[in-house]
Write an enzyme that holds these catalytic residues in place. Structure first.
Site, PDB file in Angstrom:
ATOM      1  N   ILE A  41      20.173 -29.966   6.577  1.00 22.67           N
ATOM      2  CA  ILE A  41      19.618 -29.908   5.215  1.00 22.67           C
ATOM      3  C   ILE A  41      18.997 -28.538   4.926  1.00 22.67           C
ATOM      4  CG2 ILE A  41      17.246 -30.683   5.663  1.00 22.67           C
ATOM      5  CD1 ILE A  41      17.663 -32.715   3.342  1.00 22.67           C
ATOM      6  N   GLY A 104      10.565 -26.217  19.676  1.00 25.59           N
ATOM      7  CA  GLY A 104      10.595 -26.502  18.243  1.00 25.59           C
ATOM      8  C   GLY A 104      11.379 -27.740  17.865  1.00 25.59           C
ATOM      9  N   GLN A 105      11.587 -28.662  18.826  1.00 22.78           N
ATOM     10  CA  GLN A 105      12.278 -29.902  18.449  1.00 22.78           C
ATOM     11  C   GLN A 105      11.415 -30.674  17.463  1.00 22.78           C
ATOM     12  OE1 GLN A 105      13.259 -32.637  21.667  1.00 22.78           O
ATOM     13  NE2 GLN A 105      14.472 -33.939  20.304  1.00 22.78           N
ATOM     14  N   SER A 106      11.955 -30.930  16.292  1.00 18.38           N
ATOM     15  CA  SER A 106      11.179 -31.594  15.247  1.00 18.38           C
ATOM     16  C   SER A 106      11.675 -33.008  14.961  1.00 18.38           C
ATOM     17  CB  SER A 106      11.206 -30.767  13.956  1.00 18.38           C
ATOM     18  OG  SER A 106      12.526 -30.615  13.481  1.00 18.38           O
ATOM     19  N   HIS A 111      20.066 -33.834  19.309  1.00 19.31           N
ATOM     20  CA  HIS A 111      21.016 -33.224  18.365  1.00 19.31           C
ATOM     21  C   HIS A 111      21.420 -31.849  18.854  1.00 19.31           C
ATOM     22  CE1 HIS A 111      16.850 -32.611  17.048  1.00 19.31           C
ATOM     23  NE2 HIS A 111      17.203 -31.412  16.603  1.00 19.31           N
ATOM     24  N   LEU A 112      22.689 -31.539  18.682  1.00 19.25           N
ATOM     25  CA  LEU A 112      23.197 -30.202  18.943  1.00 19.25           C
ATOM     26  C   LEU A 112      23.311 -29.489  17.599  1.00 19.25           C
ATOM     27  CD1 LEU A 112      26.164 -30.991  21.385  1.00 19.25           C
ATOM     28  CD2 LEU A 112      23.743 -30.655  21.938  1.00 19.25           C
ATOM     29  N   HIS A 113      22.709 -28.289  17.519  1.00 15.27           N
ATOM     30  CA  HIS A 113      22.940 -27.443  16.346  1.00 15.27           C
ATOM     31  C   HIS A 113      24.239 -26.678  16.584  1.00 15.27           C
ATOM     32  CE1 HIS A 113      18.734 -27.589  14.655  1.00 15.27           C
ATOM     33  NE2 HIS A 113      18.459 -27.908  15.914  1.00 15.27           N
TER      34      HIS A 113
HETATM   35  P1  5GP Z   1      15.096 -29.388  15.516  1.00 15.14           P
HETATM   36  O1  5GP Z   1      14.018 -28.602  14.818  1.00 15.14           O
HETATM   37  O2  5GP Z   1      14.572 -30.727  15.976  1.00 15.14           O
HETATM   38  O3  5GP Z   1      15.822 -28.640  16.575  1.00 15.14           O
HETATM   39  O4  5GP Z   1      16.210 -29.682  14.403  1.00 15.14           O
HETATM   40  C1  5GP Z   1      16.073 -30.659  13.431  1.00 15.14           C
HETATM   41  C2  5GP Z   1      16.951 -30.262  12.287  1.00 15.14           C
HETATM   42  O5  5GP Z   1      17.079 -31.367  11.414  1.00 15.14           O
HETATM   43  C3  5GP Z   1      16.398 -29.103  11.448  1.00 15.14           C
HETATM   44  O6  5GP Z   1      17.291 -27.994  11.494  1.00 15.14           O
HETATM   45  C4  5GP Z   1      16.242 -29.695  10.055  1.00 15.14           C
HETATM   46  O7  5GP Z   1      16.573 -28.787   9.032  1.00 15.14           O
HETATM   47  C5  5GP Z   1      17.181 -30.892  10.098  1.00 15.14           C
HETATM   48  N1  5GP Z   1      16.801 -31.970   9.218  1.00 15.14           N
HETATM   49  C6  5GP Z   1      15.544 -32.482   9.066  1.00 15.14           C
HETATM   50  N2  5GP Z   1      15.560 -33.494   8.189  1.00 15.14           N
HETATM   51  C7  5GP Z   1      16.871 -33.633   7.786  1.00 15.14           C
HETATM   52  C8  5GP Z   1      17.518 -34.524   6.881  1.00 15.14           C
HETATM   53  O8  5GP Z   1      16.921 -35.415   6.268  1.00 15.14           O
HETATM   54  N3  5GP Z   1      18.859 -34.360   6.698  1.00 15.14           N
HETATM   55  C9  5GP Z   1      19.558 -33.371   7.362  1.00 15.14           C
HETATM   56  N4  5GP Z   1      20.865 -33.299   7.107  1.00 15.14           N
HETATM   57  N5  5GP Z   1      18.971 -32.530   8.236  1.00 15.14           N
HETATM   58  C10 5GP Z   1      17.640 -32.661   8.445  1.00 15.14           C
END
Ligand code: 5GP
Ligand code: ZN
Length: 125
Positions: A41, A104-106, A111-113
Site C-alpha cells: 500500500i 522494522g517489522q510492522s 512477508h517477503l518484500h
Molecule cells: P514490514 O514493515 O513489516 O516489513 O512491512 C509491512 C508492509 O506492509 C509495509 O511495507 C506496509 O506499507 C505494508 N502494509 C501495511 N498495511 C497494509 C495494507 O493494509 N495493505 C497493503 N497492501 N500493504 C500494507
C-alpha cells in the site's frame, strides 16, 4: 476463543490474515495454494509486492521444522516467479524479509518484500 500465536497477535485480528480471507481489500497479483502476492500500500519502488503464506506464521524465525522449511522454499520460489511476471528479469530485484523490531517489522505475519523497477542502493538503512 480465537487462536493466539507466539507473537501475541490474534489471528482474527491479523491484517494479512484478513487480506487472505478477503476481509481487507488488496491489489492481489498472484496466488497459489499456499501463498498470496499483492501490492504494498506504500510502495518504496516502482514495483513493490508483498508475498505471504496463506496460513499465519509470525516471522521467518517461526517457520521451523520440515513443513516450515518447505513453506519458506515455496514462498521464495513463488516470489521469484512473481518478480519475473512483473518484468523484473533480467534487470534484477530484491527480496527481503524484516524480522523483529530492530529490522522494522510492522506486521506480524511473515512477508517477503519484492522490490524492483529501479536501481536499489546497498546496504539498506
Ligand atoms: P514490514 O514493515 O513489516 O516489513 O512491512 C509491512 C508492509 O506492509 C509495509 O511495507 C506496509 O506499507 C505494508 N502494509 C501495511 N498495511 C497494509 C495494507 O493494509 N495493505 C497493503 N497492501 N500493504 C500494507
Ligand atoms: Zn496473519
Amino acid at each position: 476463543m480465537p487462536a493466539r500465536r507466539d507473537c501475541g497477535v490474534n489471528v482474527a485480528d491479523c491484517l494479512f490474515c484478513k487480506i487472505v480471507a478477503g476481509k481487507v481489500p488488496a491489489k492481489i497479483v498472484k496466488q497459489s495454494a499456499d501463498a498470496l502476492a499483492f501490492r504494498d500500500i506504500d510502495a518504496k519502488a516502482p514495483v513493490h509486492l508483498l508475498v505471504i503464506p496463506k496460513r499465519h506464521v509470525p516471522a521467518v524465525r517461526d517457520a521451523k521444522g520440515g513443513d516450515g522449511e518447505r513453506l519458506l522454499g515455496a514462498l521464495l520460489a513463488f516470489a521469484a516467479s512473481v518478480a519475473s511476471d512483473e518484468g523484473l528479469d533480467p534487470d534484477g530485484y530484491r527480496i527481503v524479509t524484516n524480522t523483529g523490531r530492530n529490522a522494522g517489522q510492522s506486521v506480524d505475519h511473515l512477508h517477503l518484500h519484492v522490490l524492483g523497477g529501479r536501481k536499489l542502493s546497498w546496504p539498506p538503512g
